[in-house]
Design a protein around this motif. Sequence first.
Motif, PDB file in Angstrom:
ATOM      1  N   LEU A 474       0.837  -1.198   0.000  1.00  0.00           N
ATOM      2  CA  LEU A 474       0.000   0.000   0.000  1.00  0.00           C
ATOM      3  C   LEU A 474       0.872   1.248   0.000  1.00  0.00           C
ATOM      4  O   LEU A 474       1.700   1.453   0.892  1.00  0.00           O
ATOM      5  N   HIS A 477      -3.625   5.919   0.792  1.00  0.00           N
ATOM      6  CA  HIS A 477      -5.079   5.768   0.845  1.00  0.00           C
ATOM      7  C   HIS A 477      -5.662   7.096   1.323  1.00  0.00           C
ATOM      8  O   HIS A 477      -5.386   7.540   2.437  1.00  0.00           O
ATOM      9  N   SER A 479      -9.187   9.080   1.975  1.00  0.00           N
ATOM     10  CA  SER A 479     -10.629   8.866   2.145  1.00  0.00           C
ATOM     11  C   SER A 479     -11.441  10.142   1.987  1.00  0.00           C
ATOM     12  O   SER A 479     -12.679  10.089   2.041  1.00  0.00           O
ATOM     13  N   GLU A 490      -3.584  11.883   3.743  1.00  0.00           N
ATOM     14  CA  GLU A 490      -3.514  10.433   3.507  1.00  0.00           C
ATOM     15  C   GLU A 490      -3.832   9.749   4.823  1.00  0.00           C
ATOM     16  O   GLU A 490      -3.462  10.232   5.897  1.00  0.00           O
ATOM     17  N   ASN A 491      -4.523   8.621   4.785  1.00  0.00           N
ATOM     18  CA  ASN A 491      -5.072   8.011   6.002  1.00  0.00           C
ATOM     19  C   ASN A 491      -4.022   7.681   7.051  1.00  0.00           C
ATOM     20  O   ASN A 491      -4.297   7.711   8.252  1.00  0.00           O
ATOM     21  N   THR A 631     -11.229   0.079 -10.454  1.00  0.00           N
ATOM     22  CA  THR A 631      -9.880  -0.375 -10.120  1.00  0.00           C
ATOM     23  C   THR A 631      -9.090  -0.607 -11.393  1.00  0.00           C
ATOM     24  O   THR A 631      -9.570  -1.258 -12.327  1.00  0.00           O
ATOM     25  N   GLU A 688     -12.360   7.447  -1.688  1.00  0.00           N
ATOM     26  CA  GLU A 688     -11.563   6.245  -1.406  1.00  0.00           C
ATOM     27  C   GLU A 688     -10.552   5.940  -2.505  1.00  0.00           C
ATOM     28  O   GLU A 688     -10.612   4.922  -3.196  1.00  0.00           O
ATOM     29  N   GLN A 690      -7.089   4.599  -3.496  1.00  0.00           N
ATOM     30  CA  GLN A 690      -6.103   3.674  -2.933  1.00  0.00           C
ATOM     31  C   GLN A 690      -5.075   3.334  -4.007  1.00  0.00           C
ATOM     32  O   GLN A 690      -5.434   3.069  -5.160  1.00  0.00           O
ATOM     33  N   TYR A 692      -1.428   1.013  -4.834  1.00  0.00           N
ATOM     34  CA  TYR A 692      -0.562  -0.087  -4.425  1.00  0.00           C
ATOM     35  C   TYR A 692       0.565  -0.264  -5.430  1.00  0.00           C
ATOM     36  O   TYR A 692       0.364  -0.123  -6.645  1.00  0.00           O
ATOM     37  N   LEU A 704     -11.658  -3.390  -2.201  1.00  0.00           N
ATOM     38  CA  LEU A 704     -11.367  -1.956  -2.296  1.00  0.00           C
ATOM     39  C   LEU A 704     -12.653  -1.126  -2.211  1.00  0.00           C
ATOM     40  O   LEU A 704     -13.754  -1.637  -2.331  1.00  0.00           O
ATOM     41  N   ASP A 709      -8.543  -0.871   4.572  1.00  0.00           N
ATOM     42  CA  ASP A 709      -7.887  -1.531   3.449  1.00  0.00           C
ATOM     43  C   ASP A 709      -8.124  -3.033   3.511  1.00  0.00           C
ATOM     44  O   ASP A 709      -8.218  -3.616   4.601  1.00  0.00           O
TER      45      ASP A 709
END
Length: 714
Positions: A474, A477, A479, A490-491, A631, A688, A690, A692, A704, A709
Amino acid sequence: MSERRGKRALLLGSCLAAVVAGTVTPGAAYAAEQANLPPAVQDLRTEFEDCAAGDEPAYVESPPVLTARLTDPAEDDRIGYPERVTAEFEIWWSDPDGTEQRRSFTTQPTYVDRIHRITVPSDIPSDTVISWHVRANDGTANSPWSSEAPGAACRFVHDDESPAAPVVSSPEYPEETRWVGGVGIYGSFTMDSPSADVVEYRYTFLGGPQRTVRPAEPGGPATIRFVPLSNAPQRLSVQALDRSGRMSGRTDYTFYPKEASAPVSRWKLDDEAGSTTAAAEGGEPARAGGGVTFGGPVPPGVPLTSAATLDGSRHGFLTTDAPAVDSGRTFAVGAWVRPAEDDRPMTVLSQDTASGTAYALALEAPRDATASWSFTLGDAKVTGGAPEAGEWAYLLGVHDTETGHAQLFVNGHEVGTKAEAAPVRADGAFQIGRIRGENGYRQRWHGDIGDVRAYDRLVVPQEVTELAHRKPNLLGHWSFGTADDGTTPENKGGSPLRLSAGASIYRGPDDSCIPDLDPDCPWKPYPLVGEGHLTLDGEGGHAVLDTPVVDTGDSFTLGVVAKIEEAEATRPMTVLSQAGEHTDAFKLRYDPSAFAWQLVMPERDEAGAPEKVVSQVTRPDGSSGYGTQLTVVYDDATDTVKLYADGYTNTGATARLRDGWTSTGPLQVGRARTADGWGEYLKGDVDELQAYAGALRDHDVIGLGHETDPCLCG
């Protein structure tokens, strides 16, 4: 007077006779001269089987239907003989005391060339050979009996008893014995019914497809081979079938395989720098030549700490004194590899024989073709995949002596075509980084090698996938729940996204204000996910990261929830993009002309370069009106790119993309590069986000789109 009347009557009768005689048809005259030709019988069948006239009668589970086709020569029809025929069936048998019993049955007349049938009475004896024949009658003549030479009587036996259920046994997997054998290890399973007339066994494993096996002779046993693919409890269900088609009761045989065994030989090649020997977790240590350096890099996302680097010289190899595995039986060998070059043949690993090589994993580089990976066993070779200098790949060669096939897997996927291969036993040295030729060792490896393994069993599909899996990492992320000084965090404390004018964080209703209870509390819609989402005005609003979020030259995954109101979807609008020097490395957008979300990935960092475009047809506001979880997955190992919508993809949303290139521009949310600068501004909502490093698998993608996560297992 009366005498004259009598003479006149006589004269009249003579005249009438002459008239009648004068009107006789030529066919009738021909019939008077020609004899009737007898009918014939053909196509004799007992139930649905052809007439069994030899030493082996037909076996039936109930009194059968006997059939025959009746014909009559065409000449009979032309000369006026009847066109209808009947069949006379006769059956006979001998009682236990030797007394013969006969019965006869005649069918109703019908037209020629029709099937005539009778059903044998239910009181016939069982387990007795019953003979039958048939003849036809056309009203004038009978055909010969069908049993007359050169014919023969048909024969059947009525079997009114089902066979006994089979007994199942296995030396490797005894019934109800826990943790025996093992995943990937074949076992023999023998089925044997006490009934002497069993001709087939039907079996299935755990409700899978039904298969059949026949004994060498009626009533004998039959043995199958089976390999467990997991250590879950296994159940083999078997029924016996006899000659008449009667089925026995079912026998269920339960057994419990052990977990998959560890490799018989394994070298992680993670030894300390300066080591001259590679430690073995199985098998014996491997001596390292002077061209081997320990402490090299490893693929991201795998549980290795370091690898060995081989310099391609005559000293760049590792070797043992004994084979890594018995190659005369089922076996598998594999390793992580990264070639430093891909324009010459190089060997990953091989096994010496007295005069050559038993097997090898290698990089093939023909002069007139593109490079590929290969697995060679004796004279058989499987090739496939696409090696790239500087790129990691997991190779696995498998030989299954049960099927006789050699297979090659690259990055968890089978490549090439299975090859028929004979086992090759060897007792020489095992080699890493070279192969033995007529004039010594050659095709030396230049690059990195890690985690070399050899198995004395079949490596099952789930293991193949796990061995090659690189766990994604990761990177970030967001939100979009809060904003502070023009940024949204960022989270986990990573780099925030900067918000431009026209970009804002929308917050949902305050729990302390409930419209149903407070008339002064205004109604507000909930965010897409969680407590808030990013809203963009479509005129210039966007969010940006100060750096690229993913390395687009390697495997990566991006997930985001996006929503565009249908009334606003009048032009292409971009949700995510990341630019190179001349164009975007990727662009995730909605195109109303295609009614679809699209992923656009140029093949090169050039203006006007060819593009890979994949699509997911869906509404811009989502199937339920609450947005779509999108995604993007680029898998550099398999050279594929996929676009998922709400966790699912399809062939139309998948494309092949080799040699992804690395972009240097920052991540953009809500806009893309255009010929005039920036454009395709998004008027809608985003949530959301995200990112990777690595390619998520299908079952991970479904997780996702939430504030938490997903658990990326493996």
